[in-house]
Motif scaffolding. Sequence first.
Motif, PDB file in Angstrom:
ATOM      1  N   THR A  38       0.885  -0.911   0.127  1.00  0.00           N
ATOM      2  CA  THR A  38       0.422   0.176  -0.454  1.00  0.00           C
ATOM      3  C   THR A  38       0.686   1.073   0.111  1.00  0.00           C
ATOM      4  OG1 THR A  38      -0.141   0.265   2.364  1.00  0.00           O
ATOM      5  CG2 THR A  38      -1.722  -1.480   0.682  1.00  0.00           C
ATOM      6  N   VAL A  39       1.011   2.429  -0.305  1.00  0.00           N
ATOM      7  CA  VAL A  39       1.003   3.592  -0.822  1.00  0.00           C
ATOM      8  C   VAL A  39       1.474   3.853   1.052  1.00  0.00           C
ATOM      9  CG1 VAL A  39       0.155   4.447  -1.663  1.00  0.00           C
ATOM     10  CG2 VAL A  39      -0.725   5.200  -0.084  1.00  0.00           C
ATOM     11  N   GLN A  40       2.744   4.342   0.763  1.00  0.00           N
ATOM     12  CA  GLN A  40       3.176   4.943   2.103  1.00  0.00           C
ATOM     13  C   GLN A  40       2.670   6.558   3.027  1.00  0.00           C
ATOM     14  OE1 GLN A  40       7.656   4.147   3.000  1.00  0.00           O
ATOM     15  NE2 GLN A  40       7.216   3.538   0.749  1.00  0.00           N
ATOM     16  N   PHE A  41       3.284   6.369   4.579  1.00  0.00           N
ATOM     17  CA  PHE A  41       2.417   7.530   5.455  1.00  0.00           C
ATOM     18  C   PHE A  41       3.135   8.318   4.759  1.00  0.00           C
ATOM     19  CE2 PHE A  41       3.502  10.538   8.373  1.00  0.00           C
ATOM     20  CZ  PHE A  41       2.058  10.615   8.421  1.00  0.00           C
ATOM     21  N   GLY A  42       4.257   9.448   3.684  1.00  0.00           N
ATOM     22  CA  GLY A  42       4.313  10.149   3.568  1.00  0.00           C
ATOM     23  C   GLY A  42       4.378  10.568   2.022  1.00  0.00           C
ATOM     24  N   THR A  43       2.888   9.708   1.578  1.00  0.00           N
ATOM     25  CA  THR A  43       2.549  10.065   0.038  1.00  0.00           C
ATOM     26  C   THR A  43       0.930  10.338   0.614  1.00  0.00           C
ATOM     27  OG1 THR A  43       3.015   7.977  -1.377  1.00  0.00           O
ATOM     28  CG2 THR A  43       1.610   9.371  -1.937  1.00  0.00           C
ATOM     29  N   VAL A  44       0.169   9.713   1.598  1.00  0.00           N
ATOM     30  CA  VAL A  44      -1.247  10.128   2.067  1.00  0.00           C
ATOM     31  C   VAL A  44      -1.116  11.346   2.854  1.00  0.00           C
ATOM     32  CG1 VAL A  44      -2.117   7.990   2.174  1.00  0.00           C
ATOM     33  CG2 VAL A  44      -0.947   8.836   4.453  1.00  0.00           C
ATOM     34  N   ARG A  45      -0.570  11.527   3.121  1.00  0.00           N
ATOM     35  CA  ARG A  45      -0.106  12.979   4.081  1.00  0.00           C
ATOM     36  C   ARG A  45      -0.073  13.918   3.713  1.00  0.00           C
ATOM     37  NH1 ARG A  45       4.878  16.120   5.121  1.00  0.00           N
ATOM     38  NH2 ARG A  45       6.625  14.811   3.866  1.00  0.00           N
ATOM     39  N   LYS A  46       0.085  14.159   2.385  1.00  0.00           N
ATOM     40  CA  LYS A  46      -0.229  15.258   1.318  1.00  0.00           C
ATOM     41  C   LYS A  46      -1.444  15.932   1.718  1.00  0.00           C
ATOM     42  CE  LYS A  46       4.072  14.012  -1.274  1.00  0.00           C
ATOM     43  NZ  LYS A  46       4.874  13.978  -2.624  1.00  0.00           N
ATOM     44  N   LEU A  47      -2.373  14.682   1.561  1.00  0.00           N
ATOM     45  CA  LEU A  47      -3.669  15.146   0.860  1.00  0.00           C
ATOM     46  C   LEU A  47      -3.967  16.145   2.054  1.00  0.00           C
ATOM     47  CD1 LEU A  47      -5.787  11.830   0.897  1.00  0.00           C
ATOM     48  CD2 LEU A  47      -5.164  13.402  -1.201  1.00  0.00           C
ATOM     49  N   ARG A  48      -3.321  16.242   3.513  1.00  0.00           N
ATOM     50  CA  ARG A  48      -2.948  17.041   4.577  1.00  0.00           C
ATOM     51  C   ARG A  48      -3.593  18.517   4.113  1.00  0.00           C
ATOM     52  NH1 ARG A  48      -0.345  17.384  10.469  1.00  0.00           N
ATOM     53  NH2 ARG A  48      -1.774  18.517  11.710  1.00  0.00           N
ATOM     54  N   SER A  49      -1.974  18.364   3.273  1.00  0.00           N
ATOM     55  CA  SER A  49      -1.383  20.435   2.768  1.00  0.00           C
ATOM     56  C   SER A  49      -2.860  20.223   1.772  1.00  0.00           C
ATOM     57  CB  SER A  49      -0.481  19.294   2.346  1.00  0.00           C
ATOM     58  OG  SER A  49       0.537  19.438   3.315  1.00  0.00           O
ATOM     59  N   THR A  50      -3.693  19.869   0.654  1.00  0.00           N
ATOM     60  CA  THR A  50      -4.361  19.399  -0.385  1.00  0.00           C
ATOM     61  C   THR A  50      -6.044  20.420   0.324  1.00  0.00           C
ATOM     62  OG1 THR A  50      -3.917  18.190  -1.449  1.00  0.00           O
ATOM     63  CG2 THR A  50      -5.358  18.407  -2.035  1.00  0.00           C
ATOM     64  N   TYR A  51      -5.824  19.834   1.581  1.00  0.00           N
ATOM     65  CA  TYR A  51      -7.368  20.487   1.921  1.00  0.00           C
ATOM     66  C   TYR A  51      -7.324  21.143   2.539  1.00  0.00           C
ATOM     67  CZ  TYR A  51     -11.083  20.598   5.413  1.00  0.00           C
ATOM     68  OH  TYR A  51     -12.105  20.581   6.482  1.00  0.00           O
ATOM     69  N   THR A  52      -5.870  21.792   4.021  1.00  0.00           N
ATOM     70  CA  THR A  52      -5.262  22.396   4.450  1.00  0.00           C
ATOM     71  C   THR A  52      -5.784  24.650   3.036  1.00  0.00           C
ATOM     72  OG1 THR A  52      -4.587  22.100   6.296  1.00  0.00           O
ATOM     73  CG2 THR A  52      -3.629  24.199   6.161  1.00  0.00           C
ATOM     74  N   ASN A  53      -5.080  23.902   1.967  1.00  0.00           N
ATOM     75  CA  ASN A  53      -5.025  24.739   1.148  1.00  0.00           C
ATOM     76  C   ASN A  53      -5.921  25.544   0.500  1.00  0.00           C
ATOM     77  OD1 ASN A  53      -2.150  24.637   1.531  1.00  0.00           O
ATOM     78  ND2 ASN A  53      -1.981  23.752  -0.451  1.00  0.00           N
ATOM     79  N   PHE A  54      -6.825  24.420   0.206  1.00  0.00           N
ATOM     80  CA  PHE A  54      -8.451  24.557   0.180  1.00  0.00           C
ATOM     81  C   PHE A  54      -9.140  25.028   0.714  1.00  0.00           C
ATOM     82  CE2 PHE A  54     -12.966  23.182  -0.116  1.00  0.00           C
ATOM     83  CZ  PHE A  54     -13.752  23.386  -2.087  1.00  0.00           C
ATOM     84  N   TRP A  55      -8.584  24.621   1.870  1.00  0.00           N
ATOM     85  CA  TRP A  55     -10.158  25.523   2.868  1.00  0.00           C
ATOM     86  C   TRP A  55      -9.816  27.074   3.486  1.00  0.00           C
ATOM     87  CZ3 TRP A  55      -9.846  28.263   7.632  1.00  0.00           C
ATOM     88  CH2 TRP A  55     -10.225  28.470   8.141  1.00  0.00           C
ATOM     89  N   GLN A  56      -8.310  27.344   2.835  1.00  0.00           N
ATOM     90  CA  GLN A  56      -7.338  28.679   3.071  1.00  0.00           C
ATOM     91  C   GLN A  56      -8.004  29.341   2.059  1.00  0.00           C
ATOM     92  OE1 GLN A  56      -3.566  27.573   3.452  1.00  0.00           O
ATOM     93  NE2 GLN A  56      -3.881  27.614   5.992  1.00  0.00           N
ATOM     94  N   ALA A  57      -8.219  28.920   0.561  1.00  0.00           N
ATOM     95  CA  ALA A  57      -8.031  29.695  -0.415  1.00  0.00           C
ATOM     96  C   ALA A  57      -9.914  29.799  -0.332  1.00  0.00           C
ATOM     97  CB  ALA A  57      -8.277  29.115  -1.578  1.00  0.00           C
ATOM     98  N   SER A  58     -10.383  29.256   0.556  1.00  0.00           N
ATOM     99  CA  SER A  58     -12.120  29.702   0.206  1.00  0.00           C
ATOM    100  C   SER A  58     -12.592  30.693   0.847  1.00  0.00           C
ATOM    101  CB  SER A  58     -12.679  28.341   0.582  1.00  0.00           C
ATOM    102  OG  SER A  58     -12.867  27.964   1.847  1.00  0.00           O
ATOM    103  N   GLN A  59     -13.681  30.537   1.230  1.00  0.00           N
ATOM    104  CA  GLN A  59     -14.348  31.929   2.329  1.00  0.00           C
ATOM    105  C   GLN A  59     -14.471  31.415   3.635  1.00  0.00           C
ATOM    106  OE1 GLN A  59     -18.309  32.233   1.441  1.00  0.00           O
ATOM    107  NE2 GLN A  59     -19.267  30.593   1.372  1.00  0.00           N
TER     108      GLN A  59
END
Length: 292
Positions: free
Chosen positions: A28-49
């Motif tokens: 399965t994919v490693q932790f170093g790969t899946v943890r990047k989803l946190r940054s994706t979510y955070t960036n999306f949240w910060q760019a929204s209202q």
Amino acid sequence: MPLEDNQGAGPAMVILKRSLDPGSNAATVQFGTVRKLRSTYTNFWQASQMSQSTTVFSLENGKSWFVNSCPANSFWFNRFIQGMHERSGDQPNVNEAISCELMSEIMTRLNKRVLNNPRDSRSIEFACYLLFSFLAALRGNETMMISLGSILELMVKEKRLKNENYIVLPLIGKFKQVTSVTVYLLFISKDTKSDFGCDVGIWLDRLLKVRKDEGREKGWLFCKKDGDRRGEPLEMSHFEGDLHEILLEIQKTSSLIPKDLVVEERYSVFRLARRGATTEARNRGVPELQRK
């Protein structure tokens, strides 16, 4: 049941689901790969209202601190990420460094190919890419930032460079830990103690002749030749197949690479040359400051 997710349960479930996907070097994919989803979510949240309630503290040194209510930064989510990392662990797949002996063997074989077929532009390009990366201790993507136009401009302005015992490689772009576009001039000796088939200057002359035959005098030394992205720097993976092909050939016919080593998994153009160069420098006692 809460009416909203203010602790990050949503992104946590997405991360857990992603962690079940097949991996490249493990089941399965490693932790170093899946943890990047946190940054994706955070960036999306910060760019929204939703980030309108963010509080900003501006400091005198020009830096800023941000206080927000993003669920991915909650206490619960931080504990979740920490626990997931501890349970899943890491399974690093470190790339092998290229030794001087192996590098010499590669270049000798490529030189024979070019002598047998002077129009073998692919071998010339690959040889120069690998040689410049190794001698200048560059990461795979940094070598793609060598400017063809700047090389030719230097040769016109400084005609004496043709007779010097070094070549100059101008690099232009944004590099690691540098925020703006920067120009670096790398001086590489033509004469080395290692046998690379022929000296570095001859390899560069061969590549410049290839570019002249293509009618190119500007742009990047290594760039895309067709398609919508024509003229852009090549991806570092461009020579991955060439690297594996010649390493497999060497593995079959010499003892430089162990027979049980999986070449495709252990060698990559990204860090192979830089790691090999820094290892060689360390073994020869070159001070750390000179190796940076």
